[in-house]
Design a protein around this motif. Structure first.
Motif, short mmCIF file in Angstrom:
data_model
loop_
_atom_site.label_atom_id
_atom_site.label_comp_id
_atom_site.label_asym_id
_atom_site.label_seq_id
_atom_site.Cartn_x
_atom_site.Cartn_y
_atom_site.Cartn_z
N ALA A 250 0.82 -1.22 0.00
CA ALA A 250 0.00 0.00 0.00
C ALA A 250 0.85 1.26 0.00
O ALA A 250 0.30 2.37 -0.05
CB ALA A 250 -0.93 0.00 1.21
N GLY A 251 2.17 1.10 0.05
CA GLY A 251 3.06 2.27 0.05
C GLY A 251 3.40 2.78 1.43
O GLY A 251 3.85 3.91 1.59
N GLY A 252 3.22 1.95 2.46
CA GLY A 252 3.53 2.37 3.81
C GLY A 252 5.02 2.59 4.01
O GLY A 252 5.86 1.84 3.49
N GLN A 253 5.37 3.62 4.80
CA GLN A 253 6.77 3.95 5.05
C GLN A 253 6.97 4.42 6.49
O GLN A 253 6.03 4.86 7.15
CB GLN A 253 7.25 5.08 4.11
CG GLN A 253 7.38 4.69 2.65
CD GLN A 253 7.94 5.83 1.82
OE1 GLN A 253 7.66 7.01 2.08
NE2 GLN A 253 8.75 5.50 0.83
N PHE A 254 8.22 4.30 6.95
CA PHE A 254 8.66 4.95 8.17
C PHE A 254 9.30 6.28 7.78
O PHE A 254 10.30 6.30 7.06
CB PHE A 254 9.73 4.13 8.91
CG PHE A 254 9.28 2.79 9.39
CD1 PHE A 254 8.61 2.66 10.60
CD2 PHE A 254 9.55 1.65 8.65
CE1 PHE A 254 8.22 1.42 11.05
CE2 PHE A 254 9.18 0.41 9.10
CZ PHE A 254 8.50 0.29 10.30
N GLN A 255 8.73 7.37 8.24
CA GLN A 255 9.38 8.67 8.05
C GLN A 255 10.19 8.95 9.31
O GLN A 255 9.64 9.25 10.37
CB GLN A 255 8.36 9.78 7.82
CG GLN A 255 9.00 11.14 7.59
CD GLN A 255 7.96 12.22 7.40
OE1 GLN A 255 6.79 11.94 7.14
NE2 GLN A 255 8.37 13.48 7.55
N VAL A 256 11.51 8.82 9.21
CA VAL A 256 12.38 8.93 10.37
C VAL A 256 12.56 10.40 10.72
O VAL A 256 12.95 11.22 9.89
CB VAL A 256 13.74 8.27 10.10
CG1 VAL A 256 14.66 8.43 11.31
CG2 VAL A 256 13.55 6.79 9.77
N ARG A 257 12.25 10.72 11.97
CA ARG A 257 12.47 12.08 12.46
C ARG A 257 13.77 12.19 13.24
O ARG A 257 14.47 13.19 13.19
CB ARG A 257 11.29 12.52 13.34
CG ARG A 257 9.97 12.56 12.58
CD ARG A 257 8.88 13.27 13.35
NE ARG A 257 8.52 12.56 14.58
CZ ARG A 257 7.48 12.90 15.35
NH1 ARG A 257 6.73 13.95 15.01
NH2 ARG A 257 7.19 12.20 16.43
N GLN A 258 14.09 11.13 13.98
CA GLN A 258 15.36 11.08 14.71
C GLN A 258 15.69 9.63 15.00
O GLN A 258 14.82 8.87 15.44
CB GLN A 258 15.29 11.87 16.02
CG GLN A 258 16.61 11.91 16.77
CD GLN A 258 16.51 12.66 18.10
OE1 GLN A 258 15.42 13.06 18.49
NE2 GLN A 258 17.62 12.82 18.78
N ALA A 259 16.92 9.26 14.75
CA ALA A 259 17.37 7.90 15.06
C ALA A 259 18.85 7.97 15.42
O ALA A 259 19.60 8.75 14.84
CB ALA A 259 17.16 6.96 13.87
N GLY A 260 19.24 7.16 16.39
CA GLY A 260 20.64 7.20 16.76
C GLY A 260 21.03 6.11 17.73
O GLY A 260 20.20 5.62 18.50
N ILE A 261 22.30 5.72 17.66
CA ILE A 261 22.89 4.76 18.58
C ILE A 261 24.24 5.30 19.02
O ILE A 261 25.06 5.70 18.19
CB ILE A 261 23.09 3.37 17.93
CG1 ILE A 261 21.76 2.77 17.49
CG2 ILE A 261 23.78 2.43 18.90
CD1 ILE A 261 21.91 1.45 16.75
N THR A 262 24.45 5.33 20.32
CA THR A 262 25.76 5.68 20.88
C THR A 262 26.25 4.52 21.70
O THR A 262 25.56 4.07 22.63
CB THR A 262 25.68 6.95 21.75
OG1 THR A 262 25.21 8.04 20.95
CG2 THR A 262 27.04 7.29 22.32
N ALA A 263 27.42 4.00 21.35
CA ALA A 263 28.02 2.88 22.08
C ALA A 263 29.47 3.21 22.36
O ALA A 263 30.30 3.21 21.45
CB ALA A 263 27.91 1.58 21.27
N GLY A 264 29.76 3.52 23.60
CA GLY A 264 31.11 3.93 23.93
C GLY A 264 31.45 5.24 23.26
O GLY A 264 30.72 6.22 23.35
N ASP A 265 32.59 5.26 22.53
CA ASP A 265 33.03 6.48 21.87
C ASP A 265 32.47 6.62 20.46
O ASP A 265 32.68 7.64 19.81
CB ASP A 265 34.57 6.49 21.79
CG ASP A 265 35.21 6.49 23.17
OD1 ASP A 265 34.62 7.08 24.09
OD2 ASP A 265 36.28 5.87 23.32
N ALA A 266 31.78 5.60 19.96
CA ALA A 266 31.25 5.64 18.60
C ALA A 266 29.76 5.97 18.63
O ALA A 266 29.03 5.60 19.56
CB ALA A 266 31.47 4.29 17.91
N SER A 267 29.32 6.67 17.59
CA SER A 267 27.90 6.99 17.50
C SER A 267 27.50 7.07 16.04
O SER A 267 28.31 7.34 15.15
CB SER A 267 27.59 8.31 18.20
OG SER A 267 28.17 9.39 17.50
#
Length: 350
Positions: A250-267
């Motif tokens: 049907a054309g469904g989507q996720f419109q991402v407004r904010q996403a993130g992962i921080t693990a230790g010194d990497a992000s």
């Protein structure tokens, strides 16, 4: 000598009439009315309880017919006079694509006159099962949920866990998190056939042997996912696979407004992007991401065997050439690509 006159006898005062019986009866009328109201409400509560039992049994039968595994050892419904308390022991729910949920004790509570708002708690923890990864046991100081607007798509659902621990079952693949100070998941209906998803992990710790553990083992982890779903009315089908396929067609989507992962010194963070699911359940689409300390993360992933060494070296070179850290992250044909470098399989829902 004059004669003294005798004073007249005083007029007798009549004795007060005794109280009539109907005045005493008036004292008992309010109690009688209250008793009748209590009896009537008890009958209504019993009727609501019976309807709740029938609804649970009917829904379980529908799910079983669709291929779900639904079972419980015991079910109690109490809460008279104003609540409806439903308690399950050894509850088990597993859908055909492999996702499952089990709890030794699950309690749900709602007001008897407002059955569209439920509070749910799993004090003894629960276990969720991944289709390919296997079971993960979850325990916490607080594990609770709130469910409202159950007739809307999606319903309003909030799940909260405090001081949560995660332990993969015997033979299961490692789960990325070992613990978290706080975990939240919020699902909300919206206008224009939309829904919103917010997922957060605060002050987490990675599990050894997991993908996140390869990058930041023993170091703090934080995760956020904030997105809008379109075409939510198309999420129809017997199981997760059918619903996801119908939504994708049907054309469904996720419109991402904010996403993130921080693990230790990497992000890794993203502020915009659109994602969907392909017919095989793989994530598809692209995100504009910002990477911090990416080359070292690629080295750690290669050492842990999570990314082929040649792909890790190529991705590290791409990131080193972009000091600002801005890169496209693409999910296509079952693969995750950073820039032009294929890194690993794309996330798969079923």
């Amino acid at each position: 000598m004059a004669r003294r006159s005798t004073p007249p006898d005083p007029t007798p005062v009549p004795d007060p009439a005794p109280d009539r019986k109907h005045r005493r009866l008036g004292l008992y009328v309010p109690f009688a009315i209250a008793a009748m109201i209590a009896i009537a409400w008890t009958a209504v509560w019993i009727g609501i309880r019976g309807e709740a039992i029938r609804t649970i049994d009917a829904d379980a039968a529908i799910l079983r017919k669709a291929g779900y595994d639904v079972a419980w050892q015991d079910r109690r419904i109490t809460g008279w006079p104003f609540r409806m308390d439903v308690a399950f022991t050894e509850l088990r729910l597993r859908e055909p694509t492999g996702w499952g949920f089990a709890a030794p004790k699950l309690e749900a509570e709602a007001f008897a006159y407002a059955l569209d708002h439920w509070m749910i708690a799993a004090e003894d923890g629960f276990t969720f099962t991944r289709p390919r990864g296997g079971p993960v046991e979850v325990k916490g100081r607080v594990l609770r949920a709130s469910l409202t607007d159950v007739r809307q798509t999606p319903p309003a659902l909030s799940i909260e866990g405090l001081d949560v621990t995660f332990a993969s079952g015997p033979g299961a693949q490692p789960f990325s998190l070992a613990s978290a100070k706080r975990v939240e998941l919020h699902l909300r209906p919206g206008p224009d056939d939309q829904g919103a998803i917010l997922f957060k992990v605060e002050d987490g710790r990675t599990a050894p042997g997991s993908t996140l553990g390869a990058v930041g083992e023993g170091k703090p982890v934080s995760i956020i996912w904030d997105s809008i779903l379109s075409k939510v009315s198309a999420l129809k089908g017997a199981d997760l696979a059918e619903r996801s396929q119908a939504w994708s067609l049907a054309g469904g989507q996720f419109q991402v407004r904010q996403a993130g992962i921080t693990a230790g010194d990497a992000s890794l963070g993203a502020q915009a992007g659109k994602l969907a699911l392909d017919s095989d359940g793989y994530l598809s689409g692209s995100l504009d991401i910002t990477v911090r300390n990416g080359p070292q993360a690629m080295v750690d992933l290669a050492r842990a065997g999570r990314v082929p060494p040649e792909s890790a070296l190529a991705a590290a070179a791409v990131m080193a050439a972009r000091p600002d850290g801005h890169l496209p992250l693409t999910f296509q044909a079952g693969q995750t690509t950073l820039g032009a470098v294929a890194l690993a399989p794309a996330p798969k829902l079923w």
